[in-house]
Design an enzyme around this catalytic site. Structure first.
Site, PDB file in Angstrom:
ATOM      1  N   THR A 208     -12.880   2.775  -4.991  1.00 33.72           N
ATOM      2  CA  THR A 208     -11.703   2.122  -4.405  1.00 33.72           C
ATOM      3  C   THR A 208     -10.461   2.952  -4.739  1.00 33.72           C
ATOM      4  O   THR A 208     -10.572   4.124  -5.134  1.00 33.72           O
ATOM      5  CB  THR A 208     -11.592   0.650  -4.848  1.00 33.72           C
ATOM      6  OG1 THR A 208     -10.565   0.009  -4.090  1.00 33.72           O
ATOM      7  CG2 THR A 208     -11.264   0.523  -6.331  1.00 33.72           C
ATOM      8  N   ASN A 209      -9.294   2.388  -4.571  1.00 35.79           N
ATOM      9  CA  ASN A 209      -8.060   3.133  -4.864  1.00 35.79           C
ATOM     10  C   ASN A 209      -7.026   2.186  -5.471  1.00 35.79           C
ATOM     11  O   ASN A 209      -7.300   1.007  -5.668  1.00 35.79           O
ATOM     12  CB  ASN A 209      -7.540   3.798  -3.584  1.00 35.79           C
ATOM     13  CG  ASN A 209      -7.347   2.778  -2.484  1.00 35.79           C
ATOM     14  OD1 ASN A 209      -6.524   1.872  -2.592  1.00 35.79           O
ATOM     15  ND2 ASN A 209      -8.126   2.907  -1.408  1.00 35.79           N
ATOM     16  N   ASP A 210      -5.836   2.699  -5.705  1.00 40.30           N
ATOM     17  CA  ASP A 210      -4.813   1.953  -6.444  1.00 40.30           C
ATOM     18  C   ASP A 210      -4.035   0.938  -5.614  1.00 40.30           C
ATOM     19  O   ASP A 210      -3.141   0.279  -6.137  1.00 40.30           O
ATOM     20  CB  ASP A 210      -3.801   2.942  -7.032  1.00 40.30           C
ATOM     21  CG  ASP A 210      -4.271   3.458  -8.370  1.00 40.30           C
ATOM     22  OD1 ASP A 210      -5.097   2.765  -9.003  1.00 40.30           O
ATOM     23  OD2 ASP A 210      -3.821   4.539  -8.776  1.00 40.30           O
ATOM     24  N   SER A 211      -4.322   0.825  -4.340  1.00 39.36           N
ATOM     25  CA  SER A 211      -3.520  -0.082  -3.506  1.00 39.36           C
ATOM     26  C   SER A 211      -3.681  -1.534  -3.970  1.00 39.36           C
ATOM     27  O   SER A 211      -4.800  -2.010  -4.158  1.00 39.36           O
ATOM     28  CB  SER A 211      -3.957   0.046  -2.050  1.00 39.36           C
ATOM     29  OG  SER A 211      -3.387  -0.991  -1.312  1.00 39.36           O
TER      30      SER A 211
ATOM     31  N   ALA B 297      -5.063   0.683   2.382  1.00 38.46           N
ATOM     32  CA  ALA B 297      -5.478   2.025   1.986  1.00 38.46           C
ATOM     33  C   ALA B 297      -6.989   2.057   2.212  1.00 38.46           C
ATOM     34  O   ALA B 297      -7.766   1.543   1.403  1.00 38.46           O
ATOM     35  CB  ALA B 297      -5.132   2.266   0.524  1.00 38.46           C
TER      36      ALA B 297
END
Ligand code: CTP
Length: 401
Positions: free
Chosen positions: A211-214, A278
């Site tokens: 996943t990512n930081d969004s 994102a």
């Protein structure tokens, strides 16, 4: 909010009728055009001349006093009205309006109006508590009329009780809130908007994912702002951490492919799509059905590209207005313009996520908005809600071109 709104103010006969003069002044100060109708009893307390001078319009008092040959005045006033206010509304006028009785100018015009009706009761506390009044106010509410709560305080009768007319400044504030709730003239009224939010999750195995930081905060701010601007909002959320905004439809998704499916299911009927999510660009080529056990010194996970949702929307769009985001750490302008063109978006909102206090997982943002063939709009650092308002303001202007 009241700018250029046509307000018909109906004054009925109670001691609080004198406060209606101040109400007219305040409504005009907010930019409204005000015309006043009065009952015979109201004229016992205050003269039509007062309202005529303040409103700069003829004051309506008599159903049969027709001054213009080509107009029936109560119908003309009713049709002119954007919002009707009855203040003060006596028990008698409330009873008549609740029951469709039209026996003077005020009640006849109110029966003829299709505009929203805002009722400000003011009367003796025992009259207010009388079962007939209670029943009539309930009828008005059931008929979708807005009834403002009377204030408690010192009544003209010399004792404390509920039934006082709220201060004119309070009435004006309440009218403004009422206009928002009625969605009169809101810029995104009747628009259907899809907004995606959060970082997608791409499964590696049942317990691990990429996943990512969004955080989804920008998308959620956009959703509540679009709702306040009158839109019907579908929020496709890849996060479960944030409070769902009231009055917004929410579909929860995890992966890029689930998001793609959810967006495409509603794309045909959408007017605007905002891809604030994102979306992961890659996903594991194979998803392990069972937890991957530790074995060798290194582990290679092969990734494959996900579908670029915005690209797909851009290349299949009919009349939809497409807003994409570009989170960059360098070369912001070059990359944002390239995305605008390649994905056939109508607008790209770019932010430099290398800066502190901006973008991913923060409460504030600072963005530059790119639209084709125009100078970019720079939105300096502010709350994500304020950024969302600017984004829609630019989009609305562009859609109207
Ligand atoms: N986007 C999308 N589908 C993807 C990847 C991105 O719809 N699979 C959308 C994002 O929601 C965003 C815009 O495309 O509105 C730009 O996303 P971004 O990650 O900045 O751009 P990419 O095209 O992925 O390019 P890069 O990662 O190389 O900067």
């Amino acid at each position: 909010m009241l700018e250029n709104k046509n307000v018909a103010l109906y004054v009925s006969g109670g001691i609080a009728a004198y406060k209606a003069a101040d109400l007219v002044r305040r409504l005009i100060k907010q930019g409204a055009n005000v015309k006043v109708g009065m009952t015979a009893s109201a004229m016992e307390f205050i003269t039509p001349l007062t309202f005529q001078i303040l409103s700069k319009h003829h004051v309506y008092t008599d159903t049969f006093d027709e001054r213009e040959e080509d107009k029936v005045s109560h119908i003309h006033l009713a049709d002119w009205t954007d919002i009707a206010i009855i203040a003060p509304a006596t028990a008698n006028v409330i009873a008549k309006v609740a029951n469709g009785i039209a026996d003077d100018f005020v009640t006849t015009a109110l029966l003829a109006t299709t505009a929203p009706i805002f009722v400000v009761p003011a009367m003796n506390s025992h009259m207010l508590e009388n079962p007939a009044t209670v029943r009539n106010l309930a009828t008005l509410r059931a008929d979708n009329r807005f009834v403002m709560e009377p204030e408690t305080g010192f009544l003209a009768e010399g004792y404390e009780g509920k039934g006082r007319l709220p201060e004119p400044s309070t009435i004006v504030e309440s009218v403004k809130q009422f206009i928002v709730s009625q969605q009169l003239d809101l810029p995104l009224k009747h628009k259907r908007i899809i907004i995606t939010a959060g970082g997608t999750k791409e499964r590696i195995d049942p317990v691990r994912y990429i996943t990512n930081d969004s955080s989804g905060k920008m998308g959620y701010s956009l959703a509540s702002v679009a709702r306040d601007m009158g839109a019907h909002v579908l929020l496709i959320s890849a996060t479960k951490q944030l409070k769902r905004p009231l009055g917004v439809d929410v579909v929860e998704v995890d992966s890029a492919s689930e998001m793609l499916e959810a967006v495409m299911a509603e794309y045909d009927s959408a007017d605007i799509v905002v891809m604030a999510a994102a979306v992961s660009d890659y996903r594991p080529k194979k998803q392990a059905a069972k937890k991957i056990k530790k074995s060798d010194e290194s582990l290679t996970i092969e990734l494959e590209k996900t579908t670029d949702i915005l690209y797909q929307l851009g290349h299949t769009k009919k009349n939809q207005f497409l807003i994409g985001f570009a989170a960059e750490t360098n070369n912001l302008e070059v990359y944002a313009k390239e995305k605008l063109e390649r994905k056939k978006a109508d607008m790209i909102v770019a932010n430099d996520v290398s800066k502190a206090d901006v973008g991913f997982n923060k409460d504030t943002n600072e963005v530059t908005i790119f639209i084709p063939n125009s100078e970019p709009t720079i939105v300096s650092i502010r709350s994500k809600k304020e950024v969302a308002i600017e984004i829609f303001n630019v989009a609305i202007k562009q859609m109207r071109r």
